[in-house]
Motif scaffolding. Structure first.
Motif, mmCIF file in Angstrom:
data_model
loop_
_atom_site.group_PDB
_atom_site.id
_atom_site.type_symbol
_atom_site.label_atom_id
_atom_site.label_comp_id
_atom_site.label_asym_id
_atom_site.label_seq_id
_atom_site.Cartn_x
_atom_site.Cartn_y
_atom_site.Cartn_z
ATOM 1 N N ASP A 103 -3.206 8.472 9.245
ATOM 2 C CA ASP A 103 -2.552 8.328 7.934
ATOM 3 C C ASP A 103 -2.549 6.879 7.432
ATOM 4 O O ASP A 103 -2.899 6.614 6.284
ATOM 5 C CB ASP A 103 -1.108 8.847 8.006
ATOM 6 N N HIS A 104 -2.161 5.944 8.288
ATOM 7 C CA HIS A 104 -2.050 4.553 7.832
ATOM 8 C C HIS A 104 -3.419 4.001 7.417
ATOM 9 O O HIS A 104 -3.588 3.506 6.304
ATOM 10 C CB HIS A 104 -1.456 3.662 8.928
ATOM 11 N N GLY A 105 -4.379 4.119 8.304
ATOM 12 C CA GLY A 105 -5.700 3.543 8.030
ATOM 13 C C GLY A 105 -6.341 4.130 6.788
ATOM 14 O O GLY A 105 -6.924 3.419 5.974
ATOM 15 N N MET A 106 -6.225 5.453 6.641
ATOM 16 C CA MET A 106 -6.840 6.092 5.483
ATOM 17 C C MET A 106 -6.129 5.705 4.193
ATOM 18 O O MET A 106 -6.767 5.530 3.153
ATOM 19 C CB MET A 106 -6.822 7.611 5.643
ATOM 20 N N ALA A 107 -4.781 5.575 4.246
ATOM 21 C CA ALA A 107 -4.040 5.181 3.048
ATOM 22 C C ALA A 107 -4.499 3.790 2.607
ATOM 23 O O ALA A 107 -4.739 3.547 1.418
ATOM 24 C CB ALA A 107 -2.532 5.186 3.321
ATOM 25 N N VAL A 108 -4.649 2.886 3.563
ATOM 26 C CA VAL A 108 -5.042 1.515 3.233
ATOM 27 C C VAL A 108 -6.495 1.477 2.745
ATOM 28 O O VAL A 108 -6.818 0.837 1.751
ATOM 29 C CB VAL A 108 -4.842 0.596 4.452
ATOM 30 N N ASP A 149 1.928 5.915 7.598
ATOM 31 C CA ASP A 149 3.015 6.464 8.413
ATOM 32 C C ASP A 149 3.888 5.353 9.006
ATOM 33 O O ASP A 149 4.709 5.607 9.875
ATOM 34 C CB ASP A 149 2.435 7.317 9.548
ATOM 35 N N VAL A 150 3.724 4.116 8.532
ATOM 36 C CA VAL A 150 4.380 2.984 9.198
ATOM 37 C C VAL A 150 5.894 3.213 9.335
ATOM 38 O O VAL A 150 6.586 3.455 8.354
ATOM 39 C CB VAL A 150 4.043 1.646 8.487
ATOM 40 N N ALA A 151 6.379 3.185 10.574
ATOM 41 C CA ALA A 151 7.791 3.475 10.864
ATOM 42 C C ALA A 151 8.146 2.959 12.253
ATOM 43 O O ALA A 151 7.289 2.893 13.133
ATOM 44 C CB ALA A 151 8.033 4.983 10.813
ATOM 45 N N PRO A 152 9.423 2.596 12.453
ATOM 46 C CA PRO A 152 9.849 2.220 13.805
ATOM 47 C C PRO A 152 10.004 3.471 14.667
ATOM 48 O O PRO A 152 10.575 4.467 14.224
ATOM 49 C CB PRO A 152 11.206 1.546 13.566
ATOM 50 N N PHE A 211 0.865 -1.185 0.000
ATOM 51 C CA PHE A 211 0.000 0.000 0.000
ATOM 52 C C PHE A 211 0.904 1.238 0.000
ATOM 53 O O PHE A 211 2.108 1.121 0.260
ATOM 54 C CB PHE A 211 -0.927 -0.019 1.222
ATOM 55 N N PRO A 212 0.351 2.432 -0.294
ATOM 56 C CA PRO A 212 1.195 3.622 -0.350
ATOM 57 C C PRO A 212 1.902 3.851 0.983
ATOM 58 O O PRO A 212 1.243 3.968 2.019
ATOM 59 C CB PRO A 212 0.206 4.759 -0.644
ATOM 60 N N GLY A 213 3.216 3.851 0.957
ATOM 61 C CA GLY A 213 3.984 4.129 2.174
ATOM 62 C C GLY A 213 4.474 2.881 2.884
ATOM 63 O O GLY A 213 5.219 2.992 3.859
#
Lengths: 339, 379
Positions: free
Chosen positions: A178-183, A199-202, A68-70
């Motif tokens: 950000d994550h949920g809406m992108a997916v 926004d997935v990031a460590p 997915f985007p990102g």
């Protein structure tokens, strides 16, 4: 349709129904431990080892679409586990494990892309995969691929999620949803102008900076994954028996997420994030912690968004800027499965 | 679907302007000098705006803003659902809007009919239902039509444009002004003024409410659906109540005119006529139903088929349903919180009454936004 004696999708959505299922079915598995065990329902366990804590966490990952985007499922599987450790105050992971269940027919090229993505995320977090397991199941017996990761780390001090008291402030480390809406927009093939990316990031580096600045004044931490910011604040409020007043207009949300949320009729406050943390901080340390977060590249849009109060313990009150209402905890209804 | 993202805040959600309006509302209510001042809005979208933005906590204590019969799904009566369920049982392909699937009939909902193997399809518009009919030329396709004036116009326009022979309409369209008359005549309601739904008024125009205001002595204000629209309309309404002026004010002039959308009205009345019918939980409403005119009998499912509701009839004594307060809630006599089932036995995933089924229903809306509207005392 699942009746009351069947597990339904809402039981996996991170809200009230999921917590009830875990409490009813799985909590009896736990027993007393020296530290934080299953019954705390925190991000992970903390077991005493000498004068330190061994922090352990595990997570299974399913997401549609897989890319997915990102980000992708591989990046989520590493970041999710690193972040769960970090939310316990363990920002120096010793290693991760990775178990993979693959559906027959899954493209090898996709598997290698997932592996490469995991490797990059591990490098960002400063951790490696130290052991694993691979299973293949028949066509239709599993949906594409399921990843399970576990992580472990040593920490001198652990941060739990029940430490709020009236007067404490709530900080989010960046924009929410950000994550949920992108997916979701990817899944429904909605084209939103602008850059709608996960926004997935460590987060271990960012959290380390916050803990160095705030020390013992950081009294609660959690990453707002399934159920979003709303779910985290409900957990904070219920576990600490305080009310939380959330100042809606000060919650950072990108224009793209806001637009998608209006279009889909979904509140960004209940949408999942994979690269954000929510911190409860004693009032005297708020400015220090906020400055440390904003100085970090992942925390530039960090903001103080709420306050713990003595009234209405266990509830989250949303100040919309125009009025006030209780913020309902996600029931998992509006959201498809996203992490 | 592309969407232009606005860089600035929506001007209809400006907190500073909202505070000014809330203060003006407080002043106007105080000036009336009695408590409570009861006003009613008749639209689920207004309740959405009020609940979502927490406006009730900003209303003066002496002002009671009640939701009336403002949800077309909620007021669709049990026998109407039974007709749709029976048509599905008789083998027709029934198309309808999503919320209608969960609405309980005497024994079954359309969702149950679908689970039983009936052909039931959710559509987002009447035109989509026509497309379904074109895709299934060998089947009878029935559009179970719900909604007020606004959606009835869409149904009328599609019929006027011509539909395939295998397409017909089961109308449960309702006409809002008629229900306002009934609610205002209920002695226990004591409604002193009404907020009218902006989207319906786009079609009908605001002048249609003038005879109602004169007859009942209660002013009517037409309002839009942004939170500031609602606040501004309430200020105007309370001012009219204070000055004892049973007039109609249009606080949605960016969309609503005196005479409304006349081509749309022409379409509406070419196809529909008002008849007396029951609104679920409320009452028999004279001129409250929109039925197809006799000349449209060939597309009227009630005329075209012998609908045998005994296939699905027979009242089931449901202990929970007996405790449901939906009727009182839609008449403005009670609010969702007065219902013992609210948020406990009755939830969106297991609704007992119609008001918890639809996203425009009062109970569903309150539940979605936290359930308790009055939070003035906190913080």
């Amino acid at each position: 349709m699942a009746g009351p004696d069947r597990v339904a999708l809402k039981h996996g959505a991170g809200g009230r129904a999921m917590r009830a299922l875990i409490e009813d079915v799985f909590l009896p598995l736990g027993g007393p431990v020296d530290g934080v065990g299953l019954s705390a329902m925190d991000d992970g366990a903390a077991l005493r080892v000498g004068d330190q804590w061994l922090v352990v966490t595990t997570d299974s990952h399913v997401v549609q679409p897989i890319f997915f985007p990102g980000g992708d499922i591989g990046r989520i599987s590493v970041c999710g586990t690193v972040n769960d450790l970090a939310m316990m105050g363990a920002t120096e992971p010793l290693g991760l494990t990775c178990a993979v269940v693959i559906e027959e027919g899954f493209p090898r090229e996709a598997l290698e892309r997932i592996r490469d993505s995991m490797k990059r995320a591990c490098e960002e977090a400063g951790v490696t995969i130290v052991t694993g397991d691979t299973k293949v199941m028949g066509k239709g017996e599993v949906d594409g691929i399921v990843l399970n990761t576990a992580g472990f780390a040593l920490a001198r001090r652990i941060v739990r999620d029940d430490g709020l008291r009236p007067g404490d402030r709530i900080i989010v480390t960046g924009t929410v949803g950000d994550h949920g809406m992108a997916v979701m927009t990817r899944r429904r093939d909605l084209q939103i102008e602008g850059d709608l990316r996960s926004d997935v990031a460590p987060l271990n580096g960012l959290v380390r900076a916050a803990l160095q600045a705030g020390g013992e004044a950081v009294v609660a931490m959690k990453d707002p994954t399934r159920g979003g910011l709303a779910s985290v604040l409900h957990e904070f409020a219920q576990k600490a028996k305080v009310g939380v007043v959330l100042d809606g207009p000060s919650v950072p949300v990108t224009h793209e997420v806001q637009a998608a949320a209006e279009m889909l009729g979904i509140d960004p406050l209940v949408v999942a994030n994979e690269g954000k943390a929510v911190l409860g901080v004693r009032p005297e340390a708020v400015d220090r912690v906020l400055a440390a977060l904003r100085a970090h590249p992942q925390g530039r849009r960090a903001a103080v968004v709420g306050t713990a109060v003595a009234e209405r313990p266990g509830n989250v009150i949303l100040d919309t800027g125009l009025g006030r209402r209780l913020l309902a905890e996600s029931d998992g209804e509006p959201l498809p499965r996203i992490c | 679907m592309a969407l232009q993202v606005e860089a600035q805040e929506l001007k209809f959600r400006d907190p500073a302007r909202a505070r000014e309006l809330a203060q003006a509302l407080e002043r106007e209510v105080k000036a009336i000098g009695r408590s409570p001042v009861n006003v009613m809005h008749v639209c689920g979208s207004h309740e959405q705006a009020i609940a979502r933005f927490g406006l009730r906590a900003a209303f003066p204590r002496d002002l009671s803003v009640i939701m009336g019969p403002g949800c077309p799904v909620c007021v669709t009566d049990t026998p109407e659902v039974d007709e749709a369920v029976a048509l599905a049982a008789m083998g027709a392909r029934v198309c309808t809007y999503g919320d209608m699937l969960k609405l309980p009939g005497a024994q079954k909902s359309l969702g149950d009919a679908q689970a039983d193997g009936g052909k039931v399809e959710v559509v987002y518009s009447v035109s989509q239902a026509v497309e379904v009919a074109k895709r299934h030329p060998l089947e009878q396709v029935v559009f179970f039509a719900s909604g007020f004036e606004t959606t009835a116009v869409a149904t009328a326009a599609v019929l006027l444009a011509g539909v395939p022979d295998n397409f017909s309409v089961l109308s449960s369209h309702k006409y809002v002004p008629a229900a306002m008359e009934v609610v205002s005549a209920m002695p226990e309601t004591h409604i002193e003024g009404y907020i009218a739904a902006g989207h319906a008024a786009i079609i009908t125009g605001w002048e249609i409410f003038v005879p109602f205001a004169r007859k009942t002595g209660a002013p009517v204000v037409v309002a839009g659906f942004e939170p500031l629209d609602v606040l501004a309309a309430l200020v105007k309404l309370v001012e009219l109540i204070k000055e004892r002026r049973p007039e109609v004010a249009n606080m949605y002039p960016r969309c609503v005119t005196r005479e409304g959308n006349q081509p749309a009205q022409e379409k509406l009345w070419k196809v529909f006529q008002t008849t007396t019918g029951d609104w679920r939980g409320i009452a028999r409403v004279p001129s409250g139903n929109l039925d197809l005119r006799p000349e449209w009998a060939h597309v009227d499912a009630r005329k075209r088929f012998r609908i045998d509701t005994s296939l699905v009839g027979g009242k089931v004594e449901n202990e929970l349903a007996k405790q449901c307060l939906c009727g009182d809630i839609m008449s403005g006599l009670k609010n969702p919180h007065d219902c013992k089932l609210f948020g406990k036995e009755c939830r969106p995933d297991s609704p007992v009454g119609a008001c918890m089924v639809s996203s425009e229903g009062a109970c569903r809306i309150w539940h979605q936004y936290g359930g308790i509207p009055d939070l003035r005392e906190v913080g």
